[in-house]
Each structure stands twice: as structure tokens, then as C-alpha cells.
Design a protein around this motif. Structure first.
Motif, PDB file in Angstrom:
ATOM      1  N   THR A 110     -33.076  19.489 -12.092  1.00  0.00           N
ATOM      2  CA  THR A 110     -32.728  18.617 -10.975  1.00  0.00           C
ATOM      3  C   THR A 110     -33.568  17.344 -10.942  1.00  0.00           C
ATOM      4  O   THR A 110     -33.030  16.233 -10.865  1.00  0.00           O
ATOM      5  N   ARG A 111     -34.860  17.474 -10.978  1.00  0.00           N
ATOM      6  CA  ARG A 111     -35.734  16.295 -10.882  1.00  0.00           C
ATOM      7  C   ARG A 111     -35.467  15.313 -12.023  1.00  0.00           C
ATOM      8  O   ARG A 111     -35.302  14.112 -11.793  1.00  0.00           O
ATOM      9  N   GLU A 112     -35.393  15.804 -13.235  1.00  0.00           N
ATOM     10  CA  GLU A 112     -35.149  14.942 -14.399  1.00  0.00           C
ATOM     11  C   GLU A 112     -33.801  14.227 -14.275  1.00  0.00           C
ATOM     12  O   GLU A 112     -33.693  13.025 -14.534  1.00  0.00           O
ATOM     13  N   ILE A 113     -32.770  14.962 -13.878  1.00  0.00           N
ATOM     14  CA  ILE A 113     -31.434  14.388 -13.753  1.00  0.00           C
ATOM     15  C   ILE A 113     -31.397  13.314 -12.678  1.00  0.00           C
ATOM     16  O   ILE A 113     -30.852  12.221 -12.886  1.00  0.00           O
ATOM     17  N   LEU A 114     -32.005  13.583 -11.527  1.00  0.00           N
ATOM     18  CA  LEU A 114     -32.024  12.593 -10.450  1.00  0.00           C
ATOM     19  C   LEU A 114     -32.816  11.357 -10.844  1.00  0.00           C
ATOM     20  O   LEU A 114     -32.409  10.223 -10.552  1.00  0.00           O
ATOM     21  N   GLU A 115     -33.928  11.536 -11.514  1.00  0.00           N
ATOM     22  CA  GLU A 115     -34.717  10.383 -11.976  1.00  0.00           C
ATOM     23  C   GLU A 115     -33.950   9.586 -13.021  1.00  0.00           C
ATOM     24  O   GLU A 115     -33.973   8.357 -13.004  1.00  0.00           O
ATOM     25  N   ASN A 116     -33.256  10.271 -13.931  1.00  0.00           N
ATOM     26  CA  ASN A 116     -32.451   9.562 -14.926  1.00  0.00           C
ATOM     27  C   ASN A 116     -31.342   8.751 -14.268  1.00  0.00           C
ATOM     28  O   ASN A 116     -31.054   7.623 -14.675  1.00  0.00           O
ATOM     29  N   ALA A 117     -30.717   9.313 -13.261  1.00  0.00           N
ATOM     30  CA  ALA A 117     -29.649   8.599 -12.550  1.00  0.00           C
ATOM     31  C   ALA A 117     -30.209   7.380 -11.832  1.00  0.00           C
ATOM     32  O   ALA A 117     -29.640   6.286 -11.911  1.00  0.00           O
ATOM     33  N   HIS A 118     -31.303   7.551 -11.149  1.00  0.00           N
ATOM     34  CA  HIS A 118     -31.867   6.455 -10.353  1.00  0.00           C
ATOM     35  C   HIS A 118     -32.520   5.372 -11.214  1.00  0.00           C
ATOM     36  O   HIS A 118     -32.242   4.186 -11.036  1.00  0.00           O
ATOM     37  N   GLY A 141     -26.802   6.918  -9.718  1.00  0.00           N
ATOM     38  CA  GLY A 141     -27.802   6.274  -8.881  1.00  0.00           C
ATOM     39  C   GLY A 141     -27.178   5.633  -7.652  1.00  0.00           C
ATOM     40  O   GLY A 141     -26.013   5.227  -7.657  1.00  0.00           O
ATOM     41  N   VAL A 142     -27.975   5.518  -6.599  1.00  0.00           N
ATOM     42  CA  VAL A 142     -27.463   4.998  -5.336  1.00  0.00           C
ATOM     43  C   VAL A 142     -27.048   3.529  -5.456  1.00  0.00           C
ATOM     44  O   VAL A 142     -26.085   3.107  -4.805  1.00  0.00           O
ATOM     45  N   ASP A 143     -27.721   2.748  -6.272  1.00  0.00           N
ATOM     46  CA  ASP A 143     -27.324   1.341  -6.441  1.00  0.00           C
ATOM     47  C   ASP A 143     -25.927   1.245  -7.044  1.00  0.00           C
ATOM     48  O   ASP A 143     -25.107   0.440  -6.598  1.00  0.00           O
ATOM     49  N   GLU A 144     -25.645   2.068  -8.046  1.00  0.00           N
ATOM     50  CA  GLU A 144     -24.315   2.067  -8.643  1.00  0.00           C
ATOM     51  C   GLU A 144     -23.271   2.573  -7.641  1.00  0.00           C
ATOM     52  O   GLU A 144     -22.167   2.045  -7.560  1.00  0.00           O
ATOM     53  N   TYR A 145     -23.633   3.569  -6.877  1.00  0.00           N
ATOM     54  CA  TYR A 145     -22.730   4.093  -5.847  1.00  0.00           C
ATOM     55  C   TYR A 145     -22.367   2.991  -4.845  1.00  0.00           C
ATOM     56  O   TYR A 145     -21.194   2.817  -4.512  1.00  0.00           O
ATOM     57  N   THR A 178     -16.717  -2.483  -4.553  1.00  0.00           N
ATOM     58  CA  THR A 178     -15.535  -2.713  -5.388  1.00  0.00           C
ATOM     59  C   THR A 178     -14.319  -2.029  -4.796  1.00  0.00           C
ATOM     60  O   THR A 178     -13.235  -2.613  -4.709  1.00  0.00           O
ATOM     61  N   TRP A 179     -14.474  -0.790  -4.371  1.00  0.00           N
ATOM     62  CA  TRP A 179     -13.374  -0.046  -3.773  1.00  0.00           C
ATOM     63  C   TRP A 179     -12.890  -0.745  -2.500  1.00  0.00           C
ATOM     64  O   TRP A 179     -11.691  -0.891  -2.289  1.00  0.00           O
TER      65      TRP A 179
END
Length: 64
Positions: free
Chosen positions: A17-25, A45-49, A55-56
Motif C-alpha cells: 500500500t505505502r509503495e503504491i500510494l507513493e508511486n501514484a503521488h 495521484g490526486v493532481d491527475e485526478y 477535463t470531464w
């Protein structure tokens, strides 16, 4: 950095979990989470979200 999403299992998400969330962010990585071969969720990541929401919203406004 934009890349194709990596598909991971719910078990892998639980273990990393931690690694995945850090990679996303921090690295812009995307993940599709599957359980029993079925797609369940997407992690990004939240910026991409937020960019996707803008865009939507723009696309919805153009449709009327």
C-alpha cells in the motif's frame, strides 16, 4: 510522467500500500486493482485526478 496503468491484485495492494500510494503521488504511476480477475478500482495521484475532473467538466459543458 504518464504511463500505462499497472494491474495489481487486491492482495498486492494490501502488501504494498505505502509503495503504491507513493508511486501514484510522487511518480505519476497508475494502477488498476483487480480481484478474482475483475477490475475493482483505479489508483492515481490526486493532481491527475483533479485534472481529469476538470477535463470531464469541460466535456460535459460542451455537450450542453
Amino acid at each position: 510522467m504518464r504511463t500505462e496503468p499497472e494491474t495489481i491484485s487486491v492482495t498486492e495492494l494490501r502488501e504494498r500500500t505505502r509503495e503504491i500510494l507513493e508511486n501514484a503521488h510522487f511518480r505519476g504511476r497508475r494502477y488498476v486493482v483487480e480481484r478474482a480477475g475483475r477490475e475493482m478500482a483505479v489508483i492515481l495521484g490526486v493532481d491527475e485526478y483533479r485534472r481529469l475532473l476538470v477535463t470531464w467538466g469541460q466535456q460535459q459543458a460542451q455537450r450542453g
